[in-house]
Design a protein around this motif. Sequence first.
Motif, short mmCIF file in Angstrom:
data_model
loop_
_atom_site.label_atom_id
_atom_site.label_comp_id
_atom_site.label_asym_id
_atom_site.label_seq_id
_atom_site.Cartn_x
_atom_site.Cartn_y
_atom_site.Cartn_z
N UNK A 216 0.80 -1.22 0.00
CA UNK A 216 0.00 0.00 0.00
C UNK A 216 0.84 1.28 0.00
N UNK A 217 2.12 1.14 0.24
CA UNK A 217 3.02 2.30 0.23
C UNK A 217 2.96 2.97 -1.13
N UNK A 218 2.85 4.29 -1.15
CA UNK A 218 2.73 5.03 -2.41
C UNK A 218 3.31 6.42 -2.23
N UNK A 219 3.57 7.08 -3.35
CA UNK A 219 4.19 8.40 -3.32
C UNK A 219 3.21 9.50 -3.68
N UNK A 249 0.89 -5.87 -12.03
CA UNK A 249 1.12 -6.59 -13.30
C UNK A 249 2.58 -6.99 -13.45
N UNK A 250 3.48 -6.12 -13.00
CA UNK A 250 4.90 -6.38 -13.16
C UNK A 250 5.59 -6.74 -11.84
N UNK A 251 4.79 -6.97 -10.82
CA UNK A 251 5.29 -7.43 -9.52
C UNK A 251 6.28 -6.45 -8.88
N UNK A 252 5.90 -5.19 -8.87
CA UNK A 252 6.64 -4.16 -8.13
C UNK A 252 5.66 -3.58 -7.11
N UNK A 253 6.01 -3.71 -5.82
CA UNK A 253 5.05 -3.37 -4.77
C UNK A 253 5.64 -2.38 -3.77
N UNK A 254 4.80 -1.41 -3.39
CA UNK A 254 5.17 -0.46 -2.35
C UNK A 254 6.29 0.48 -2.73
N UNK A 255 6.27 1.07 -3.94
CA UNK A 255 7.35 1.98 -4.31
C UNK A 255 7.29 3.24 -3.46
N UNK A 273 14.13 4.99 -5.89
CA UNK A 273 13.13 4.59 -4.91
C UNK A 273 13.32 3.13 -4.54
N UNK A 274 12.65 2.71 -3.48
CA UNK A 274 12.70 1.29 -3.15
C UNK A 274 11.34 0.64 -3.41
N UNK A 275 11.36 -0.67 -3.59
CA UNK A 275 10.12 -1.44 -3.77
C UNK A 275 10.43 -2.91 -3.53
N UNK A 276 9.39 -3.67 -3.24
CA UNK A 276 9.50 -5.12 -3.14
C UNK A 276 8.99 -5.77 -4.42
N UNK A 277 9.34 -7.04 -4.59
CA UNK A 277 8.88 -7.78 -5.76
C UNK A 277 7.86 -8.85 -5.39
N UNK A 305 5.08 19.66 -15.22
CA UNK A 305 4.80 18.77 -14.09
C UNK A 305 5.50 17.43 -14.30
N UNK A 306 5.94 16.80 -13.22
CA UNK A 306 6.63 15.52 -13.36
C UNK A 306 5.68 14.40 -13.76
N UNK A 307 6.19 13.51 -14.58
CA UNK A 307 5.45 12.31 -15.01
C UNK A 307 6.22 11.10 -14.49
N UNK A 308 5.66 10.44 -13.50
CA UNK A 308 6.36 9.35 -12.83
C UNK A 308 6.17 8.01 -13.53
N UNK A 309 5.04 7.83 -14.20
CA UNK A 309 4.81 6.61 -14.94
C UNK A 309 4.57 5.40 -14.07
N UNK A 310 4.80 4.22 -14.62
CA UNK A 310 4.62 2.95 -13.93
C UNK A 310 5.89 2.64 -13.13
N UNK A 311 5.69 2.20 -11.88
CA UNK A 311 6.84 1.94 -10.99
C UNK A 311 7.74 0.82 -11.50
N UNK A 312 7.25 0.02 -12.43
CA UNK A 312 8.03 -1.11 -12.92
C UNK A 312 8.67 -0.84 -14.29
#
Length: 315
Positions: A216-219, A249-255, A273-277, A305-312
């Motif tokens: 659930x961690x998010x920025x 979808x890409x198994x990147x969690x809590x970035x 950033x950090x994240x779990x898989x 404005x910044x475009x962060x996109x998909x964390x994976x």
Amino acid sequence: MNVLQPLIEQRADPHIYKHTDGYYYFTASVPAYDGVELRRATSIRDLASAEPVMVWRKPDTGPYSDLIWAPEIHFNQGAWYVYFAAAPSREIKHDLFQHRMYAISCKDANPVTGSWTFEGQIDTGIDTFCLDATTFTHKGVLYYVWAQKEEGIRGNSNLYIAPMKIPTEIDGEPVRLSIPEYDWEIIGFWVNEGPSIVKHGGKIFMTYSASATDENYAMGLLWADENADLLNPASWHKSKQPVLRSSPKHKIFGPGHNSFTKAEDGVTDLLVYHARTYTEIEGDPLWDPNRHTFVKTLKWDDQGMPVFGDAALDD
């Protein structure tokens, strides 16, 4: 599309600083939470294989002898500083989360091999749980930004800013900029933490992280005009939605708990950033070591404005 792989495994709360000497400096929370580790390299990629050096290790007992969290390395006013949070030893603390913020300094050119001095606590004037300090300079003023609990406000931490007299002492009263308030900020824990600053197109952007440190961690994002009074909360705007979140979808969690740096070209902004898989965490997520460091390109839209996109994805 390029699916990201970890740059450095088992390093949470990552901070990469590119210095004028041509080196990148990396620090992060180590799994044992027992000290401040640094490494350096002339490229982002080479940080992964650079030798880690523990430049400061916690004492066995005392007010800053446990759970060394989220170090950040900065070069302020002619010297190196690492800001970090630490908790009292188990013999004297009343519960797990009694962190306060501290700093160490180094005057040598190479902080990885240099001599470090413990500077003591960074006192904000609020004697409560606090952590995740960062600094930035704007219009000749050095600012300190951090997360802290405030009595009377529900939750674990809010975001604060203050100018600094010197790199180890704030000047004046802390100014509260943000509290956990939206649904995505209060899952598991009510948290605003891990602030980081990036400037672009006449604006100052402050990212932060929210909710529990699982999937659930998010920025989130705050921003202000570069000519605004940064100590006036009204100068800052806050996104109602997260700007980076889990990518199942890409198994990147809590970035989250990010920092910013520049690519080797000196122009392109990078998000660190950090994240779990995975999501199947056994026990307290605090003791799961597999939050890995990721790096991706930060893009900008036509409005600046910044475009962060998909964390994976680094697309």
